[in-house]
Design a protein around this motif. Sequence first.
Motif, PDB file in Angstrom:
ATOM      1  N   UNK A  88     -55.195  16.137 -45.256  1.00 29.74           N
ATOM      2  CA  UNK A  88     -55.315  17.463 -44.965  1.00 29.74           C
ATOM      3  C   UNK A  88     -54.451  18.564 -45.381  1.00 29.74           C
ATOM      4  N   UNK A  89     -53.375  18.258 -45.141  1.00 31.17           N
ATOM      5  CA  UNK A  89     -52.120  19.454 -45.775  1.00 31.17           C
ATOM      6  C   UNK A  89     -52.196  19.367 -47.033  1.00 31.17           C
ATOM      7  N   UNK A  90     -52.523  18.636 -47.883  1.00 32.86           N
ATOM      8  CA  UNK A  90     -52.473  18.704 -49.351  1.00 32.86           C
ATOM      9  C   UNK A  90     -53.598  19.584 -49.787  1.00 32.86           C
ATOM     10  N   UNK A 117     -44.930  26.653 -46.823  1.00 34.59           N
ATOM     11  CA  UNK A 117     -45.856  25.479 -46.478  1.00 34.59           C
ATOM     12  C   UNK A 117     -45.456  24.262 -47.485  1.00 34.59           C
ATOM     13  N   UNK A 118     -45.056  24.497 -48.595  1.00 39.64           N
ATOM     14  CA  UNK A 118     -44.798  23.475 -49.728  1.00 39.64           C
ATOM     15  C   UNK A 118     -43.172  22.871 -49.087  1.00 39.64           C
ATOM     16  N   UNK A 119     -42.422  23.555 -48.512  1.00 40.17           N
ATOM     17  CA  UNK A 119     -41.253  22.899 -47.978  1.00 40.17           C
ATOM     18  C   UNK A 119     -41.478  22.370 -46.749  1.00 40.17           C
ATOM     19  N   UNK A 120     -42.026  23.027 -45.909  1.00 38.33           N
ATOM     20  CA  UNK A 120     -42.408  22.327 -44.579  1.00 38.33           C
ATOM     21  C   UNK A 120     -43.162  21.108 -44.669  1.00 38.33           C
ATOM     22  N   UNK A 122     -43.438  18.977 -47.180  1.00 36.82           N
ATOM     23  CA  UNK A 122     -42.777  18.292 -48.150  1.00 36.82           C
ATOM     24  C   UNK A 122     -43.544  17.883 -49.359  1.00 36.82           C
ATOM     25  N   UNK A 123     -44.486  19.153 -49.802  1.00 29.81           N
ATOM     26  CA  UNK A 123     -45.166  18.625 -51.288  1.00 29.81           C
ATOM     27  C   UNK A 123     -44.557  18.708 -52.387  1.00 29.81           C
ATOM     28  N   UNK A 124     -44.825  17.863 -53.186  1.00 26.16           N
ATOM     29  CA  UNK A 124     -43.716  17.673 -54.504  1.00 26.16           C
ATOM     30  C   UNK A 124     -44.862  17.696 -55.539  1.00 26.16           C
ATOM     31  N   UNK A 125     -44.352  18.069 -56.665  1.00 29.38           N
ATOM     32  CA  UNK A 125     -45.099  17.974 -57.776  1.00 29.38           C
ATOM     33  C   UNK A 125     -44.595  16.887 -58.824  1.00 29.38           C
ATOM     34  N   UNK A 126     -45.615  15.977 -59.228  1.00 31.36           N
ATOM     35  CA  UNK A 126     -45.149  14.930 -60.115  1.00 31.36           C
ATOM     36  C   UNK A 126     -44.929  15.229 -61.407  1.00 31.36           C
ATOM     37  N   UNK A 127     -44.600  14.319 -62.247  1.00 28.61           N
ATOM     38  CA  UNK A 127     -44.303  14.962 -63.819  1.00 28.61           C
ATOM     39  C   UNK A 127     -45.885  15.073 -64.462  1.00 28.61           C
ATOM     40  N   UNK A 128     -46.735  14.904 -63.818  1.00 27.32           N
ATOM     41  CA  UNK A 128     -48.024  14.972 -64.261  1.00 27.32           C
ATOM     42  C   UNK A 128     -48.665  16.124 -63.850  1.00 27.32           C
ATOM     43  N   UNK A 129     -47.776  16.775 -63.012  1.00 27.54           N
ATOM     44  CA  UNK A 129     -48.293  18.440 -62.317  1.00 27.54           C
ATOM     45  C   UNK A 129     -48.799  18.001 -61.175  1.00 27.54           C
ATOM     46  N   UNK A 130     -49.530  16.896 -60.737  1.00 20.68           N
ATOM     47  CA  UNK A 130     -50.276  16.517 -59.654  1.00 20.68           C
ATOM     48  C   UNK A 130     -49.341  16.663 -58.399  1.00 20.68           C
ATOM     49  N   UNK A 131     -49.832  17.613 -57.274  1.00 20.40           N
ATOM     50  CA  UNK A 131     -49.008  17.612 -56.102  1.00 20.40           C
ATOM     51  C   UNK A 131     -49.247  16.415 -55.149  1.00 20.40           C
ATOM     52  N   UNK A 133     -47.795  14.581 -51.209  1.00 27.30           N
ATOM     53  CA  UNK A 133     -46.670  14.449 -50.006  1.00 27.30           C
ATOM     54  C   UNK A 133     -45.884  13.690 -50.059  1.00 27.30           C
ATOM     55  N   UNK A 134     -44.583  13.738 -49.919  1.00 28.59           N
ATOM     56  CA  UNK A 134     -43.706  12.774 -49.816  1.00 28.59           C
ATOM     57  C   UNK A 134     -42.233  13.240 -50.351  1.00 28.59           C
TER      58      UNK A 134
END
Length: 134
Positions: A88-90, A117-120, A122-131, A133-134
Motif C-alpha cells: 500500500x505504501x508503494x 515519503x521515499x526516505x521514511x 524506504x522506497x528504492x529504485x532498481x536498475x530497471x527504474x521500478x520502485x 520497498x526495501x
Amino acid sequence: MRSYPPDSPQAVSRLLVLTVIADGGGSPLEIAASYRLGILDHAAIAEEVFDQVLHEMRADLMTTPDGLLKVEKEMIDQMLAEIVQPDLRLRVWKAMWQMSYADEKLADGELALLLLATNTWGIKSGADGVATIG
C-alpha cells in the motif's frame, strides 16, 4: 489533527490530499487527477471519503498570513506512519508522484513531501527504474 486507523481509506486519502495541497493550495488539475487514479478504487476509497478528508484537512490546518496552508513535519510523519502495509505504501507513493505532476509542475513543497515519503518508507529504485520497498 485527527488520526485515522492504519491503512484506512481515510489515512490514504489524507496523504493524497496532502500531496494536492503541498504546493500551497490545491490545483484543480491535481484534485481532478485524484479521481482518475486507480489508487482510489484500489484502496477502496470512495470519492465522497476523499472529498470529506479534503475538507477536514483544510479545516484542521492553520494558514499562513498569505493564506497558504501550514503543515508541520511532525504532522506529516504521523500521516506517513498511518500507512503500514508495504504494498500500500508503494501504491500510495506512486499515486502521490502522479498527482504532483498532474499540473505539469513540481513545486518545492511537493518535492519535499515526496522525498520524505521515499526516505521514511524506504522506497528504492532498481536498475530497471521500478520502485520497491526495501
